[in-house]
Enzyme design. Structure first.
Site, PDB file in Angstrom:
ATOM      1  N   ILE A 265       0.830  -1.203   0.000  1.00 23.88           N
ATOM      2  CA  ILE A 265       0.000   0.000   0.000  1.00 23.88           C
ATOM      3  C   ILE A 265       0.868   1.257   0.000  1.00 23.88           C
ATOM      4  O   ILE A 265       0.524   2.277  -0.592  1.00 23.88           O
ATOM      5  CB  ILE A 265      -0.952  -0.008   1.218  1.00 23.88           C
TER       6      ILE A 265
ATOM      7  N   CYS B  27      -2.117   3.590   7.947  1.00 23.43           N
ATOM      8  CA  CYS B  27      -3.203   4.559   7.761  1.00 23.43           C
ATOM      9  C   CYS B  27      -2.745   5.833   7.063  1.00 23.43           C
ATOM     10  O   CYS B  27      -3.566   6.654   6.687  1.00 23.43           O
ATOM     11  CB  CYS B  27      -3.819   4.922   9.108  1.00 23.43           C
TER      12      CYS B  27
END
Length: 394
Positions: A75, A97
């Site tokens: 990611i 996050c």
């Protein structure tokens, strides 16, 4: 609606563990059933991309969802331009996050998963601060498939978040729900949630607080014996009483509803003699009529202790008759007695059934049984995630 399913892979990238997932490595493979979760939650959705660095998980994903774009990267490796180009509404994730905080257009919805324990980590605190800064309303959960009547303990941390000013109708700030909102009577909700992170465990059912794999399956109760007295198979009275209660909880389905038909091919799943002799007293043994099973981990089928329940297929044999005085017997007699139970591992298909995977879900032929167990052991329950998606969009 379009959504992205970025999934942290099994690589050793420090960022993923330091910020996104705390100290526990989970979810090497989540992408292979995200599409199914969207379908089951009755959501009209298009998966614009799935992301994972685990090549095996990606092979399984492509096998089941050949038309969905699949990115073999972490990611953190996705650029902001790539993110913005996708123009997605929802992220289902178990990654760090930070990336979405730098997007030009924030997603409307987030669903995050982690292992139990994340709720008391510094990473979780940083995540909540980031969500608040970005204007998200959120709610945290600690949920297991047992709350949906599925006979498998798989306690996980979940967070749902929505980009809006108004809170969720059921939102409990600073509290972690241990059931779905519709499972709480309105007037009892305050009594049924964890008032503080440190008190979460006290609001969980006894099944979820005690996930000890060294617990046998006999359903009898020996209340006349002193507490902490060990019975056969190294079990205490409390453990037997707990299992007795679980197996008599009619809100949970029996395991037999999730099992394949016994056939000759099942012989490959029987525990080998060496494992029987070495780990007999540590096995969590269940019968098809039981309403419980312990969490299946990625080491299932390879390691024995603490990786998941095993199935007793000789249902008429009483455990107590096998285990009483077993240690006093010579090896050959001991093995003969244990073999009468006909203990086997749950098959990958049976574990997939417990996880809520649809019957049409499958693995490519080149994937070994051991690899199937590894992927399933790092997966999630489809029914739990699907219900959370419905709640998030409700």
């Amino acid at each position: 609606m379009t959504h992205l399913v970025p999934v942290r892979g099994s690589g050793s990238g420090g960022g993923a563990r330091q910020v996104g997932l705390g100290c526990v490595a989970v979810a090497e493979e989540l992408a292979d059933h995200r599409d199914q979760q969207s379908t089951e939650s009755c959501t009209d959705a298009e998966v614009v991309a799935a992301v994972d660095v685990n090549t095996l998980a990606n092979d399984v994903y492509k096998h089941n969802f050949p038309s969905t774009p699949l990115w073999a990267k972490t990611i953190e490796g996705i650029t902001l331009k790539e993110f913005d180009r996708l123009s997605f509404d929802m992220i289902l994730m178990s990654p760090p996050c930070q990336p979405f905080t730098r997007l030009q257009k924030l997603p409307k919805y987030l669903l995050l998963e982690n292992v139990k324990g994340f709720e008391s980590s510094s990473a979780r605190n940083e995540l909540l601060q980031t969500l608040a800064t970005c204007g998200f309303q959120y709610q945290e959960f600690l949920l297991s498939p047992t709350c949906l009547g599925i006979p498998n303990s798989r306690l996980r941390y979940f967070l749902i978040a929505k980009l809006q000013h108004e809170p969720f109708s059921f939102q409990a700030p600073g509290q972690i729900l241990t059931r779905f909102p519709d499972q709480y009577p309105e007037d009892l909700r305050k009594d049924k949630v964890a008032d503080k992170v440190g008190e979460t465990s006290s609001s969980l059912c006894s099944e979820e607080k005690n996930l000890d794999p060294n617990i046998g399956p006999d359903c009898s109760s020996k209340k006349s014996l002193p507490k902490r007295t060990f019975l056969f198979k190294l079990e205490t009275v409390e453990e037997m009483e707990r299992k007795h209660d679980q197996d008599n909880d009619c809100s949970i389905q029996m395991l037999k509803d999730f099992l394949e038909e016994e056939n000759e091919e099942m012989s490959r799943y029987f525990l080998p003699p060496k494992s029987l002799l070495r780990y007999a007293f540590l096995l969590d043994i269940v019968k098809p009529t039981c309403r419980r099973s312990t969490c299946f981990t990625k080491g299932y089928g390879h390691y024995v202790e603490g990786t998941g329940s095993v199935l007793q297929t000789a249902v008429d044999v009483q455990l107590e008759s096998v285990f009483k005085h077993l240690e006093e017997l010579p090896q050959e007699e001991k093995l003969m007695k244990l073999s009468t139970l006909k203990l086997r591992y749950f098959t990958p298909r049976e574990i997939a059934n417990l996880h809520g995977f649809p019957l049409e879900f499958g693995f490519p032929e080149k994937v070994t049984i051991k690899q199937c167990y590894r992927l399933l052991g790092n997966s999630l329950n489809v029914h739990v995630v699907a219900k959370l998606i419905s709640i998030l969009l409700g």
